[in-house]
Scaffold this motif. Structure first.
Motif, mmCIF file in Angstrom:
data_model
loop_
_atom_site.group_PDB
_atom_site.id
_atom_site.type_symbol
_atom_site.label_atom_id
_atom_site.label_comp_id
_atom_site.label_asym_id
_atom_site.label_seq_id
_atom_site.Cartn_x
_atom_site.Cartn_y
_atom_site.Cartn_z
ATOM 1 N N TYR A 83 40.949 40.935 29.791
ATOM 2 C CA TYR A 83 40.256 40.465 30.988
ATOM 3 C C TYR A 83 40.648 41.391 32.134
ATOM 4 C CZ TYR A 83 39.612 35.993 28.521
ATOM 5 O OH TYR A 83 39.293 35.004 27.630
ATOM 6 N N CYS B 246 40.352 40.949 38.980
ATOM 7 C CA CYS B 246 39.599 41.253 40.202
ATOM 8 C C CYS B 246 40.594 41.649 41.292
ATOM 9 C CB CYS B 246 38.764 40.038 40.629
ATOM 10 S SG CYS B 246 39.754 38.665 41.246
ATOM 11 N N VAL C 119 34.800 43.737 39.287
ATOM 12 C CA VAL C 119 34.922 42.372 38.775
ATOM 13 C C VAL C 119 34.830 41.424 39.965
ATOM 14 C CG1 VAL C 119 36.406 40.756 37.552
ATOM 15 C CG2 VAL C 119 36.412 43.162 36.914
ATOM 16 N N TYR D 32 37.065 33.734 33.858
ATOM 17 C CA TYR D 32 37.284 34.091 32.459
ATOM 18 C C TYR D 32 37.606 32.854 31.624
ATOM 19 C CZ TYR D 32 37.435 39.095 33.511
ATOM 20 O OH TYR D 32 37.124 40.368 33.875
#
Length: 145
Positions: free
Chosen positions: A34, A37, A102, A108
């Protein structure tokens, strides 16, 4: 239980929360791939040093480290809460600028409809903050004895 042991337990609890948060963030990014951000990076910047600071404080039984830990954990709590609100409230999500590749509004994970990565970070920072405030009160109590 003597007061010195209480202080050690508070330091250990805060350190354990920071290690768990570090391990979780590395698991999400390195194992599950993942991509964090921008706000996730800020939370990492605030959490990762806490592992070392609290680890050293725990080994040395140095309760004065709370003065270094509290600002990081309070700011981290605020950033995590803001990030979580970006994800969960339409008002902030619509007004949120793009974070980069992101989006900060992306989720996620979403366990039970409310547990997201920023929520987990918020809980870790809040736990550390509460334990450091308790340590501060405990230390003040010891000084007055």
């Amino acid at each position: 239980m003597n007061t010195e042991k209480k202080s050690e337990y508070l330091l250990f609890g805060a350190w354990a929360a920071s290690v768990l948060a570090l391990a979780g963030s590395l698991y999400f990014s390195e194992v599950l791939k993942y991509e964090p951000c921008e706000l996730c990076w800020y939370q990492r910047i605030l959490m990762y040093p806490l592992v070392m600071i609290l680890g050293i404080a725990m080994v040395r039984k140095d309760t004065s480290q709370r003065f270094y830990v509290l600002p990081l954990s309070i700011i981290g709590t605020c950033v995590s809460l803001y990030h979580y609100l970006l994800q969960k409230t339409s008002f902030l999500a619509e007004a949120a600028p793009s974070c980069g590749r992101v989006p900060c509004t992306g989720e996620y994970i979403n366990y039970l409809g409310f547990i997201t990565i920023p929520f987990l970070a918020f809980i870790a920072f809040l736990t550390i903050t509460i334990l450091m405030v308790a340590l501060h009160k405990q230390t003040k109590r010891e000084e007055n004895m």
